[in-house]
Design a protein around this motif. Structure first.
Motif, PDB file in Angstrom:
ATOM      1  N   CYS A 195      -4.908  22.709   7.600  1.00  0.00           N
ATOM      2  CA  CYS A 195      -3.464  22.641   7.322  1.00  0.00           C
ATOM      3  C   CYS A 195      -3.143  23.066   5.875  1.00  0.00           C
ATOM      4  CB  CYS A 195      -2.963  21.217   7.558  1.00  0.00           C
ATOM      5  SG  CYS A 195      -1.237  20.992   7.105  1.00  0.00           S
ATOM      6  N   MET A 210      -0.478  22.661   4.249  1.00  0.00           N
ATOM      7  CA  MET A 210       0.432  21.725   3.583  1.00  0.00           C
ATOM      8  C   MET A 210      -0.191  20.349   3.385  1.00  0.00           C
ATOM      9  SD  MET A 210       2.783  23.784   3.128  1.00  0.00           S
ATOM     10  CE  MET A 210       4.160  22.841   2.475  1.00  0.00           C
ATOM     11  N   CYS A 233       5.503  19.751   6.957  1.00  0.00           N
ATOM     12  CA  CYS A 233       4.872  20.659   7.923  1.00  0.00           C
ATOM     13  C   CYS A 233       5.659  21.964   7.963  1.00  0.00           C
ATOM     14  CB  CYS A 233       4.865  20.009   9.304  1.00  0.00           C
ATOM     15  SG  CYS A 233       4.519  21.171  10.626  1.00  0.00           S
ATOM     16  N   ALA A 234       4.948  23.085   7.840  1.00  0.00           N
ATOM     17  CA  ALA A 234       5.597  24.401   7.795  1.00  0.00           C
ATOM     18  C   ALA A 234       5.605  25.101   9.154  1.00  0.00           C
ATOM     19  CB  ALA A 234       4.886  25.280   6.769  1.00  0.00           C
ATOM     20  N   SER A 235       5.230  24.381  10.195  1.00  0.00           N
ATOM     21  CA  SER A 235       5.213  24.956  11.556  1.00  0.00           C
ATOM     22  C   SER A 235       4.377  26.226  11.654  1.00  0.00           C
ATOM     23  CB  SER A 235       6.647  25.242  12.030  1.00  0.00           C
ATOM     24  OG  SER A 235       7.407  24.079  12.023  1.00  0.00           O
ATOM     25  N   CYS A 236       3.288  26.260  10.907  1.00  0.00           N
ATOM     26  CA  CYS A 236       2.470  27.474  10.906  1.00  0.00           C
ATOM     27  C   CYS A 236       1.574  27.567  12.138  1.00  0.00           C
ATOM     28  CB  CYS A 236       1.614  27.528   9.651  1.00  0.00           C
ATOM     29  SG  CYS A 236       0.319  26.260   9.629  1.00  0.00           S
ATOM     30  N   GLU A 237       1.369  26.439  12.820  1.00  0.00           N
ATOM     31  CA  GLU A 237       0.583  26.359  14.060  1.00  0.00           C
ATOM     32  C   GLU A 237      -0.930  26.502  13.855  1.00  0.00           C
ATOM     33  OE1 GLU A 237       2.161  28.587  17.296  1.00  0.00           O
ATOM     34  OE2 GLU A 237       4.119  27.622  17.130  1.00  0.00           O
ATOM     35  N   CYS A 281      -2.936  24.135  13.020  1.00  0.00           N
ATOM     36  CA  CYS A 281      -3.517  22.951  13.655  1.00  0.00           C
ATOM     37  C   CYS A 281      -3.630  23.147  15.169  1.00  0.00           C
ATOM     38  CB  CYS A 281      -2.671  21.717  13.343  1.00  0.00           C
ATOM     39  SG  CYS A 281      -0.912  21.958  13.613  1.00  0.00           S
TER      40      CYS A 281
HETATM   41  S1  SF4 Z   1       1.884  23.359  11.831  1.00  0.00           S
HETATM   42 FE1  SF4 Z   1       0.044  22.092  11.605  1.00  0.00          FE
HETATM   43  S2  SF4 Z   1      -1.262  23.207  10.168  1.00  0.00           S
HETATM   44 FE2  SF4 Z   1       0.799  24.072   9.985  1.00  0.00          FE
HETATM   45  S3  SF4 Z   1       1.751  22.922   8.304  1.00  0.00           S
HETATM   46 FE3  SF4 Z   1       2.282  21.865  10.211  1.00  0.00          FE
HETATM   47  S4  SF4 Z   1       0.715  20.274  10.467  1.00  0.00           S
HETATM   48 FE4  SF4 Z   1      -0.068  21.747   8.971  1.00  0.00          FE
END
Ligand code: SF4
Ligand code: SF4
Length: 194
Positions: A42, A44, A76-80, A82
């Motif tokens: 992650c 973030m 959380c930047a919603s980068c996916e 994870c």
């Molecule tokens: S989507 Fe997952 S990996 Fe991405 S910033 Fe949010 S928690 Fe972290």
């Protein structure tokens, strides 16, 4: 960071909340076996007081207050990353989305209510102007959050570098953008959108 001990009892567990998050995200928190691969990747993580895998653990234990009171879901930047790394196909990015929605609906005071305020003003600007209007965003945020002088000295620098405009014109396709918002609201009323 020091964490208070977790007390597990029927009073502190809210499994109804967990089921709601699972329904909204379409992902089961029970699949997680705490390998930590999500948190390891992650970007973030260093901003969050609870890493992503711990958020899932809290959910498994029905600790909704800990999840909603913290700042992790808002960083959380919603980068996916994870979701992609999870060996058990836990869609953690979707779970984070669902948690933000639950927090928004709850309208309760949370540690990161300023993040919620910034999110709301950001979306309001998009709806009003059809694009982001940073000067207005910063000014309204400072007034509504009571931090009148926050980042004040950055303003002139950004203006002279052309990064911040004093005035903004509406996007000429603003009517189409308003239609998008109206469609989302209609879907929400029918329960077909989160
Ligand atoms: S989507 Fe997952 S990996 Fe991405 S910033 Fe949010 S928690 Fe972290
Ligand atoms: S990667 Fe998946 S299984 Fe591993 S801790 Fe994260 S959510 Fe749980």
């Amino acid at each position: 960071m020091k964490h208070s001990k977790m007390r597990l009892s029927t009073e502190t567990m809210n499994l109804g909340f967990v089921r709601k998050v699972e329904a909204l995200s379409g992902s089961s928190v029970r699949r997680c076996f705490q390998c930590g691969k999500c948190s390891a990747g992650c970007p973030m993580r260093s901003f969050m007081e609870h890493p992503p895998n711990r958020i899932v653990r809290f959910l498994q234990l029905g600790q909704y207050e800990r999840v909603l009171a913290g700042r992790s879901i808002w960083y959380c930047a919603s980068c996916e990353t994870c979701t992609t790394r999870c060996p058990n196909k836990v869609d953690l990015a979707a779970i984070m989305d669902a948690l933000r929605k639950c927090s928004w609906d709850a309208k309760g005071p949370s540690k990161e209510s300023l993040v919620q305020l910034a999110n709301r003003l950001f979306i309001e600007n998009i709806r009003t102007y059809g694009r982001q209007y940073e000067m207005r965003l910063a000014a309204v945020f400072n007034v509504k959050s009571g931090q009148f002088l926050k980042d004040l000295m950055l303003g002139p620098k950004l203006i002279t570098k052309g990064k911040l405009r004093m005035f903004h014109q509406k996007n000429r396709n603003i009517a189409e953008i308003e239609n998008i918002f109206a469609r989302i609201e209609a879907l929400r009323k029918k329960g077909e959108a989160p």
